[in-house]
Design a protein around this motif. Structure first.
Motif, PDB file in Angstrom:
ATOM      1  N   SER A 104       0.844  -1.188   0.000  1.00  0.00           N
ATOM      2  CA  SER A 104       0.000   0.000   0.000  1.00  0.00           C
ATOM      3  C   SER A 104       0.877   1.235   0.000  1.00  0.00           C
ATOM      4  CB  SER A 104      -0.869   0.033   1.273  1.00  0.00           C
ATOM      5  OG  SER A 104      -1.924  -0.863   1.184  1.00  0.00           O
ATOM      6  N   LEU A 105       0.644   2.118  -0.966  1.00  0.00           N
ATOM      7  CA  LEU A 105       1.410   3.352  -1.020  1.00  0.00           C
ATOM      8  C   LEU A 105       0.657   4.436  -0.272  1.00  0.00           C
ATOM      9  CD1 LEU A 105       2.527   3.379  -4.748  1.00  0.00           C
ATOM     10  CD2 LEU A 105       3.966   3.006  -2.773  1.00  0.00           C
ATOM     11  N   SER A 106       1.256   4.960   0.774  1.00  0.00           N
ATOM     12  CA  SER A 106       0.566   6.021   1.516  1.00  0.00           C
ATOM     13  C   SER A 106       1.223   7.353   1.211  1.00  0.00           C
ATOM     14  CB  SER A 106       0.621   5.740   3.021  1.00  0.00           C
ATOM     15  OG  SER A 106       1.921   5.957   3.511  1.00  0.00           O
ATOM     16  N   PRO A 107       0.431   8.353   0.855  1.00  0.00           N
ATOM     17  CA  PRO A 107       1.010   9.651   0.556  1.00  0.00           C
ATOM     18  C   PRO A 107       1.739  10.200   1.783  1.00  0.00           C
ATOM     19  CG  PRO A 107      -1.302   9.580  -0.080  1.00  0.00           C
ATOM     20  CD  PRO A 107      -1.022   8.340   0.674  1.00  0.00           C
ATOM     21  N   LEU A 108       2.786  10.964   1.534  1.00  0.00           N
ATOM     22  CA  LEU A 108       3.527  11.593   2.630  1.00  0.00           C
ATOM     23  C   LEU A 108       2.579  12.487   3.415  1.00  0.00           C
ATOM     24  CD1 LEU A 108       6.984  13.137   1.772  1.00  0.00           C
ATOM     25  CD2 LEU A 108       6.448  11.370   3.409  1.00  0.00           C
ATOM     26  N   GLY A 109       2.627  12.366   4.721  1.00  0.00           N
ATOM     27  CA  GLY A 109       1.771  13.233   5.517  1.00  0.00           C
ATOM     28  C   GLY A 109       0.391  12.657   5.751  1.00  0.00           C
ATOM     29  N   THR A 110       0.170  11.401   5.373  1.00  0.00           N
ATOM     30  CA  THR A 110      -1.113  10.753   5.662  1.00  0.00           C
ATOM     31  C   THR A 110      -1.363  10.762   7.164  1.00  0.00           C
ATOM     32  OG1 THR A 110      -0.891   9.275   3.785  1.00  0.00           O
ATOM     33  CG2 THR A 110      -2.326   8.538   5.541  1.00  0.00           C
ATOM     34  N   THR A 111      -2.579  11.082   7.554  1.00  0.00           N
ATOM     35  CA  THR A 111      -2.891  11.021   8.973  1.00  0.00           C
ATOM     36  C   THR A 111      -3.731   9.807   9.322  1.00  0.00           C
ATOM     37  OG1 THR A 111      -4.731  12.492   8.518  1.00  0.00           O
ATOM     38  CG2 THR A 111      -2.740  13.490   9.403  1.00  0.00           C
ATOM     39  N   ASP A 112      -4.441   9.249   8.337  1.00  0.00           N
ATOM     40  CA  ASP A 112      -5.309   8.132   8.642  1.00  0.00           C
ATOM     41  C   ASP A 112      -4.873   6.891   7.873  1.00  0.00           C
ATOM     42  OD1 ASP A 112      -8.768   7.223   8.076  1.00  0.00           O
ATOM     43  OD2 ASP A 112      -7.368   6.596   9.619  1.00  0.00           O
ATOM     44  N   PHE A 113      -4.270   5.958   8.580  1.00  0.00           N
ATOM     45  CA  PHE A 113      -3.734   4.754   7.948  1.00  0.00           C
ATOM     46  C   PHE A 113      -4.698   3.578   7.992  1.00  0.00           C
ATOM     47  CE2 PHE A 113       0.619   5.817   6.945  1.00  0.00           C
ATOM     48  CZ  PHE A 113       0.830   6.962   7.693  1.00  0.00           C
ATOM     49  N   SER A 114      -5.927   3.849   8.431  1.00  0.00           N
ATOM     50  CA  SER A 114      -6.875   2.748   8.637  1.00  0.00           C
ATOM     51  C   SER A 114      -7.008   1.852   7.422  1.00  0.00           C
ATOM     52  CB  SER A 114      -8.260   3.288   8.964  1.00  0.00           C
ATOM     53  OG  SER A 114      -8.177   4.346   9.847  1.00  0.00           O
ATOM     54  N   SER A 115      -7.172   2.455   6.253  1.00  0.00           N
ATOM     55  CA  SER A 115      -7.403   1.651   5.060  1.00  0.00           C
ATOM     56  C   SER A 115      -6.253   0.702   4.804  1.00  0.00           C
ATOM     57  CB  SER A 115      -7.597   2.572   3.859  1.00  0.00           C
ATOM     58  OG  SER A 115      -7.697   1.805   2.703  1.00  0.00           O
ATOM     59  N   TYR A 116      -5.033   1.213   4.914  1.00  0.00           N
ATOM     60  CA  TYR A 116      -3.883   0.360   4.630  1.00  0.00           C
ATOM     61  C   TYR A 116      -3.779  -0.735   5.673  1.00  0.00           C
ATOM     62  CZ  TYR A 116      -3.097   4.901   2.506  1.00  0.00           C
ATOM     63  OH  TYR A 116      -3.271   6.083   1.856  1.00  0.00           O
ATOM     64  N   LEU A 117      -4.077  -0.397   6.915  1.00  0.00           N
ATOM     65  CA  LEU A 117      -3.995  -1.395   7.974  1.00  0.00           C
ATOM     66  C   LEU A 117      -5.070  -2.459   7.792  1.00  0.00           C
ATOM     67  CD1 LEU A 117      -3.179   1.007  10.927  1.00  0.00           C
ATOM     68  CD2 LEU A 117      -1.658  -0.684   9.918  1.00  0.00           C
ATOM     69  N   ILE A 118      -6.232  -2.044   7.338  1.00  0.00           N
ATOM     70  CA  ILE A 118      -7.300  -3.026   7.078  1.00  0.00           C
ATOM     71  C   ILE A 118      -6.864  -3.986   5.983  1.00  0.00           C
ATOM     72  CG2 ILE A 118      -9.606  -3.309   6.135  1.00  0.00           C
ATOM     73  CD1 ILE A 118     -10.400  -0.734   7.479  1.00  0.00           C
ATOM     74  N   LYS A 119      -6.326  -3.408   4.907  1.00  0.00           N
ATOM     75  CA  LYS A 119      -5.875  -4.263   3.787  1.00  0.00           C
ATOM     76  C   LYS A 119      -4.806  -5.223   4.263  1.00  0.00           C
ATOM     77  CE  LYS A 119      -6.496  -1.321  -0.288  1.00  0.00           C
ATOM     78  NZ  LYS A 119      -6.065   0.028  -0.383  1.00  0.00           N
ATOM     79  N   ALA A 120      -3.895  -4.676   5.070  1.00  0.00           N
ATOM     80  CA  ALA A 120      -2.796  -5.515   5.541  1.00  0.00           C
ATOM     81  C   ALA A 120      -3.316  -6.668   6.374  1.00  0.00           C
ATOM     82  CB  ALA A 120      -1.814  -4.665   6.336  1.00  0.00           C
ATOM     83  N   GLU A 121      -4.212  -6.336   7.283  1.00  0.00           N
ATOM     84  CA  GLU A 121      -4.727  -7.367   8.185  1.00  0.00           C
ATOM     85  C   GLU A 121      -5.443  -8.462   7.427  1.00  0.00           C
ATOM     86  OE1 GLU A 121      -7.895  -8.272   9.224  1.00  0.00           O
ATOM     87  OE2 GLU A 121      -7.382  -9.355  11.057  1.00  0.00           O
ATOM     88  N   ALA A 122      -6.125  -8.067   6.366  1.00  0.00           N
ATOM     89  CA  ALA A 122      -6.900  -9.054   5.606  1.00  0.00           C
ATOM     90  C   ALA A 122      -6.019 -10.110   4.965  1.00  0.00           C
ATOM     91  CB  ALA A 122      -7.730  -8.336   4.539  1.00  0.00           C
TER      92      ALA A 122
ATOM     93  N   LYS B 297       0.755   4.323  15.979  1.00  0.00           N
ATOM     94  CA  LYS B 297      -0.312   4.612  16.955  1.00  0.00           C
ATOM     95  C   LYS B 297      -1.598   3.929  16.538  1.00  0.00           C
ATOM     96  CE  LYS B 297      -0.984   8.531  19.285  1.00  0.00           C
ATOM     97  NZ  LYS B 297      -0.878   9.892  19.830  1.00  0.00           N
ATOM     98  N   GLN B 298      -1.923   4.047  15.262  1.00  0.00           N
ATOM     99  CA  GLN B 298      -3.175   3.464  14.815  1.00  0.00           C
ATOM    100  C   GLN B 298      -3.107   1.944  14.814  1.00  0.00           C
ATOM    101  OE1 GLN B 298      -4.112   5.681  11.215  1.00  0.00           O
ATOM    102  NE2 GLN B 298      -3.766   7.517  12.426  1.00  0.00           N
ATOM    103  N   ALA B 299      -1.950   1.404  14.420  1.00  0.00           N
ATOM    104  CA  ALA B 299      -1.814  -0.052  14.453  1.00  0.00           C
ATOM    105  C   ALA B 299      -2.019  -0.574  15.875  1.00  0.00           C
ATOM    106  CB  ALA B 299      -0.441  -0.458  13.925  1.00  0.00           C
ATOM    107  N   ALA B 300      -1.480   0.160  16.834  1.00  0.00           N
ATOM    108  CA  ALA B 300      -1.658  -0.258  18.223  1.00  0.00           C
ATOM    109  C   ALA B 300      -3.108  -0.142  18.649  1.00  0.00           C
ATOM    110  CB  ALA B 300      -0.765   0.578  19.122  1.00  0.00           C
ATOM    111  N   GLN B 301      -3.742   0.957  18.269  1.00  0.00           N
ATOM    112  CA  GLN B 301      -5.134   1.149  18.668  1.00  0.00           C
ATOM    113  C   GLN B 301      -6.038   0.089  18.074  1.00  0.00           C
ATOM    114  OE1 GLN B 301      -5.963   5.194  17.558  1.00  0.00           O
ATOM    115  NE2 GLN B 301      -5.490   5.931  19.605  1.00  0.00           N
ATOM    116  N   PHE B 302      -5.681  -0.398  16.889  1.00  0.00           N
ATOM    117  CA  PHE B 302      -6.510  -1.420  16.264  1.00  0.00           C
ATOM    118  C   PHE B 302      -6.168  -2.819  16.778  1.00  0.00           C
ATOM    119  CE2 PHE B 302      -7.995   1.943  14.160  1.00  0.00           C
ATOM    120  CZ  PHE B 302      -7.606   2.213  12.860  1.00  0.00           C
ATOM    121  N   GLY B 303      -5.229  -2.889  17.706  1.00  0.00           N
ATOM    122  CA  GLY B 303      -4.878  -4.196  18.236  1.00  0.00           C
ATOM    123  C   GLY B 303      -4.047  -5.035  17.286  1.00  0.00           C
ATOM    124  N   LEU B 304      -3.541  -4.419  16.215  1.00  0.00           N
ATOM    125  CA  LEU B 304      -2.806  -5.210  15.232  1.00  0.00           C
ATOM    126  C   LEU B 304      -1.431  -5.608  15.737  1.00  0.00           C
ATOM    127  CD1 LEU B 304      -3.735  -3.388  11.919  1.00  0.00           C
ATOM    128  CD2 LEU B 304      -4.707  -5.447  12.900  1.00  0.00           C
TER     129      LEU B 304
END
Lengths: 415, 312, 289
Positions: A208-226, A246-253
């Motif tokens: 997943s390519l995330s633009p520089l300065g992305t604040t919300d990684f949820s989508s990429y983390l969802i794809k990754a988890e799947a 931070k988000q990976a931790a919050q999602f329990g990943l």
């Protein structure tokens, strides 16, 4: 908490000085003997990378004091002039011109943002001045856009990948999902990892390519988890790394699969809350090396000069090694004439009190890249600053770097 | 008369710049940057100050000019004049083609639509990284010496400054002529009272389009010169923050006056260059300058001067 | 398909955030006619004040106190800097002044707290997913939604039923008449500005739990907030909320197919709205032209 930022001395106007600076190249304008040698440093002191920039400047200033205490460069006192580039490539090039044309700097150093490293690379080359890149990681600096003027302290993306990939594969397995920051640094880092992974027989589950300065990684983390990977490879750096972890931790990943990746730094580790401070990363230098001579002294000296409770980071070391490298190069060449210095720096090995790491650390002649070591290891979630990381290995630079012939670098010395 | 003397003095100063500027703590590249930004802002001011179009996306055309020039040098031919022409056309044609989208809107809507366009170009520059270099910027090109017949003039910092001054002179002449012409008068009319102009039979949309296009060409010229000045460009040259800086420079100097933008550029670029070298808090000082100018000198510096001139 | 739904939902959660920012911005734009480029700065203030207060007041105390501090600072800014601008017709001046103010806030934040990113601790109970399959729904994100909903509802009640609210709504329509009717419009505008800054500060505290604290953290949120207002309709407060949700949703959906374009999609959406229906979804025609 914020130490005093650098102050440059204001150049007093003088018609003769002004005319001399315009009419003559910087080196001749000094005359011999008494005039100090000026090193121009550009780094972000404001904006997103200000923390890293400040660390680099601190290291450089420490080294400056040491160089002057030993008699300076080729017997002359050395001054360091620091300019804020705000991580803006145009401003960096402008300041580089200012440092050379107006201030008469004989050599340049600096950079955190890759774009600024590339733009100042151009300027330094056009003006024929040695440029020591401290912290700009993009590969072309010692690759496709290399120049005879330009040297680099920090490691390339290939070196970063090679330092850690084997460990991750052996520990966790070969099915990896990548989150890659969408710019050259990220792309080349991901390609390097993918190449090494395939060499081991692993598979790239996705990227997943995330633009520089992305604040919300949820989508990429969802794809990754799947994809249920063996390892999630997070190649973001700086603030993106903080937010994504931070988000990976919050999602329990972080409990579901190990996370590893590319570059991390003390500045990033410090910004992470403890549940997010996990995973396997590569640092480019670490303060806690019980078996390496000189490191404890360096840390003690740093804390004497900067008694604000902070500890030196890899960035501090970049600045420190950068100034010392320039001084060593000038001393070896017995001159600050750029071509002579450049030749002297090729193959130059850093002595123990400067390299502050095991392994042979030297500038590779073919591409001017410093063969410095990688420090792969693990975050310590329960650690208290500065014990936030545990080094697993210190891998020599020439074992991780691409062979010089594959970097695409062709040095272009003037005829 | 007094005004003519002031303008003459300006040209003398500009011609002699490589001599006096280093003596007061400047450097020729800074002078070139001032002129380049001067071209950009004076072009924008045709739209902002004279036609009343609040464009906050002008950096898009600046950046297009920069990338056009850079890519021409990198992929087409090692010719500086060609690079300048390609860059100017790239930005100017983009502005001309996009004009119809923009011309019907006013006020904050005009501003936001220009921002949207600008950010879309920014996105292309960042994403299309095989061609543009992405976030790392476009490098690998250098301004080539000018070849006039058998004569080859290397573009050193000083020589390049004179090339920029030449382009500056041409653009100023063109803009001045346009503003004195019926077109220019129509623009001012639209700024003052668009509805009345339409009642008079002027199709205001078309005139705004013209202003937008001309501003695009001029700003793109500035952008191509900027790329050649630093032999580098990056997506930051397309970003709305740069657009905002252009607007601020115009307001600083005075947006109702022809030379106002140049004055504003001098203040902004010199202040930024000087302050960022002497203090880590230069952003605070720059912010304070904006605040104070808006509160105390809303007509900009030249506005104050002209008001005093009229009062005497 | 499932990924699309997840991303859409995520986008909505992000959109709630944009909606909160856009709401404060729209408040200030509607009544004060000020384009507040410093809104991101008040977000930063809210975040950093929360960071400073949370060791003493805990997370919840900071959540309440920090926006109040932001609001007070907003009142000061309004009195000193914004009030002189009301006489001028051109919104350009407020835009430029607040642009300068934003620079000052970012720089002072860096001077006081340092450039180093700071971690903000969120109560552990909130910091984990609510379900295994939908792990991206964490307690904290639900909190963001809940608080924003409460605030929007609170604002609605305030505007609909309280005297101040009625005066604000009337002022948005016709400030001169409201003044002629004897209302102190200076105090009204000040209050309104403070209220808008309260929302920004609140957004800042909530953001601090998700993002790291850095001085430039407000910069990436300011432009999408303006986009939200345009899409939802300038001059309409429900429009600002709707606009925020929509652009979050759009960005989320685009992320499924082409993540690099998610921010560009926001601007593209705004471009389409401006060309086709400039007053936005819920806006009124003829405002701010």
């Amino acid at each position: 908490m914020n130490g005093s930022l650098t102050r440059r001395r204001v150049v007093k106007a003088g018609l003769a000085l002004g005319a001399a600076t315009v009419a003559m190249p910087p080196i001749l304008a000094f005359g011999q003997g008494e005039k100090p040698i000026k090193i121009g440093m550009h780094d972000p002191l404001t904006g997103t990378y200000a923390a890293e920039g400040e660390s680099e400047v601190r290291g450089a200033k420490m080294a400056l004091a040491e160089v002057n205490a030993k008699g300076g460069m080729v017997g002359r006192k050395v001054e360091l002039l620091v300019e804020d580039d705000n991580a803006n490539a145009g401003l960096a090039a402008q300041k580089a011109s200012k440092l050379i044309d107006q201030e008469g700097c004989a050599m340049l150093m600096g950079a955190v943002s890759s774009a600024t490293a590339l733009s100042v690379n151009q300027t330094a080359h056009n003006k024929g001045v040695v440029y020591m890149v401290t912290g700009g990681h993009t590969d072309p600096v010692t690759g496709k856009q290399c120049h005879w003027t330009t040297f680099r302290i920090c490691t390339t993306t290939y070196m970063l990948a090679a330092g850690l990939a084997g460990t991750l594969y052996k520990k966790f397995g070969g099915k990896w999902y990548f989150i890659t920051p969408d710019y050259a640094f990220g792309h080349t880092l991901q390609e390097a990892y993918a190449k090494i992974l395939k060499g081991y027989g692993g598979t790239v589950l996705g990227n997943s390519l995330s633009p520089l300065g992305t604040t919300d990684f949820s989508s990429y983390l969802i794809k990754a988890e799947a994809t249920k990977p063996d390892v999630l490879i997070n190649l973001c750096d700086g603030q993106d790394l903080v937010n994504s972890m931070k988000q990976a931790a919050q999602f329990g990943l972080v409990k579901k699969f190990p996370i590893g990746g590319g570059l991390s730094e003390l500045e990033v580790l410090r910004a992470l809350p403890k549940e997010a401070r996990t995973g396997w990363w590569t640092l480019e230098w670490w303060w806690d090396q019980p078996d390496t001579p000189g490191v404890k002294e360096f840390v003690a000296k740093y804390q004497k000069v900067y008694p604000d409770g902070s500890w030196p980071s890899a960035r501090t070391w970049f600045g420190y090694a950068g100034v010392h490298a320039l001084a060593l190069g000038a001393d070896k060449a017995k001159s600050i004439e750029p071509v002579k210095m450049a030749h002297a720096l090729e193959g130059l090995e850093l002595p123990p009190e400067i390299k502050l790491q095991p392994n042979k650390v030297y500038f590779r002649p073919e591409d001017h890249q410093l063969m410095s070591s990688e420090f792969p290891g693990e975050d310590l979630p329960d650690g208290v600053y500065p014990k936030l990381f545990k080094v697993a290995d210190i891998v020599a630079g020439d074992k991780t770097a691409l062979p010089a012939s594959e970097t695409g670098c062709k040095l272009d010395y003037p005829a | 008369m007094r005004r003519g003397l002031a303008v003459a003095a300006l040209w003398v100063l500009l011609l002699a710049l490589p001599w006096w500027l280093p003596a007061v703590g400047g450097y020729t590249t800074l002078g070139s940057k001032v002129l380049v930004y001067g071209i950009a802002t004076m072009g924008l001011n045709l739209l902002l100050g004279f036609t009343g179009g609040l464009s906050f996306g002008q950096a898009a055309y600046f950046g297009l000019g920069a990338y056009g020039a850079g890519m021409a040098l990198k992929y087409l031919a090692p010719s500086t004049p060609l690079a300048i022409i390609v860059g100017t056309l790239a930005g100017g044609l983009a502005a001309t083609i996009l004009g119809p989208l923009v011309m019907r809107r006013r006020g904050i809507y005009f501003a936001m639509i220009t921002i949207a366009i600008g950010q879309l170009f920014y996105f292309v520059a960042v994403r299309w990284n095989n061609v543009t270099g992405g976030e790392d910027g476009l490098a690998g090109f250098t301004r080539q010496p000018l070849r006039l017949g058998a004569l080859e003039i290397p573009l050193t910092a000083t020589n390049f400054y004179y090339l920029v001054l030449f382009c500056f002179t041409i653009s100023v002449a063109i803009m001045w002529t346009l503003l004195q012409s019926p077109l220019g008068h129509a623009w001012v009319g639209i700024r003052e009272n668009r509805r009345r102009m339409e009642f008079l039979g002027i199709r205001a949309d078309r005139y705004v389009w013209a202003a937008f296009a001309v501003a695009g060409f001029v700003t793109a010229l500035a952008g191509s010169l900027n790329a050649l000045l630093f032999n580098f460009t990056s997506p930051q040259d397309l970003h709305w923050i740069l657009s905002g800086d252009f607007v601020i420079m115009i307001v600083l100097g005075g947006m109702r006056s022809f030379w106002g933008p140049l004055v504003g550029v001098v203040i902004f670029v010199v202040a930024q260059d000087y302050l960022s070298s002497v203090t880590g808090n230069w952003m605070t000082f720059i912010g304070l300058i904006f605040v104070l100018i808006v509160l105390l000198f809303p007509d900009g510096l030249l506005g104050v001067v002209s008001r005093r001139a009229r009062a005497t | 398909m499932q990924l699309l739904l997840f991303d859409a939902f995520n986008g909505l959660i992000q959109g709630v955030f944009y909606a909160l920012m856009a709401l404060g911005l729209a408040q200030i734009l509607s009544l004060n006619s000020v384009i507040n480029m410093a809104h991101g700065g008040f977000l930063v203030i809210g975040a950093y004040i929360a960071y400073t207060l949370s060791p003493y007041l805990g997370f919840w105390g900071a959540l309440v106190a920090a926006p109040v501090v932001a609001a007070i600072l907003g009142l000061v800014a309004e009195r000193v800097l914004i009030r002189p601008l009301y006489r001028r017709r051109d919104p350009l001046y407020s835009l430029l002044l607040t642009f300068g103010l934003a620079l000052i806030v970012e720089d002072l934040t860096r001077t006081v707290w340092g450039a180093q990113g700071l971690p903000f601790e969120v109560p552990a109970g909130l910091n984990s997913p609510l379900s295994d399959a939908y792990f991206f729904i964490t307690g904290y994100r639900v909190l963001i939604i809940a608080i924003t909903a409460a605030v929007v509802l609170g604002l609605y009640v305030l505007l609909r039923y309280s005297l101040v609210g009625i005066r604000i709504r009337a002022g948005i329509r016709d400030l001169e008449t409201v003044s002629a009717l004897g209302v102190n419009i200076f105090r009204l505008r000040a209050l309104n500005f403070g209220l808008g800054c309260f929302f920004a500060g609140l957004a800042g505290v909530l953001a601090a739990g998700v993002l790291g604290l850095t001085p430039p953290m407000g910069n990436s949120l300011i432009m999408p907030s303006f986009v939200a207002i345009i899409v939802g309709g300038v001059g309409s407060l429900p429009g600002a909320v709707l606009g925020g949700l929509l652009i979050g949703l759009a960005a989320g959906i685009v992320t499924t197919y082409y993540p690099a374009a998610s921010e560009a999609a926001i601007y593209l959406l705004m471009l389409v709205v401006l060309v086709v229906r400039p007053r936005g979804l819920l806006g009124e025609e003829g405002l701010f032209e």
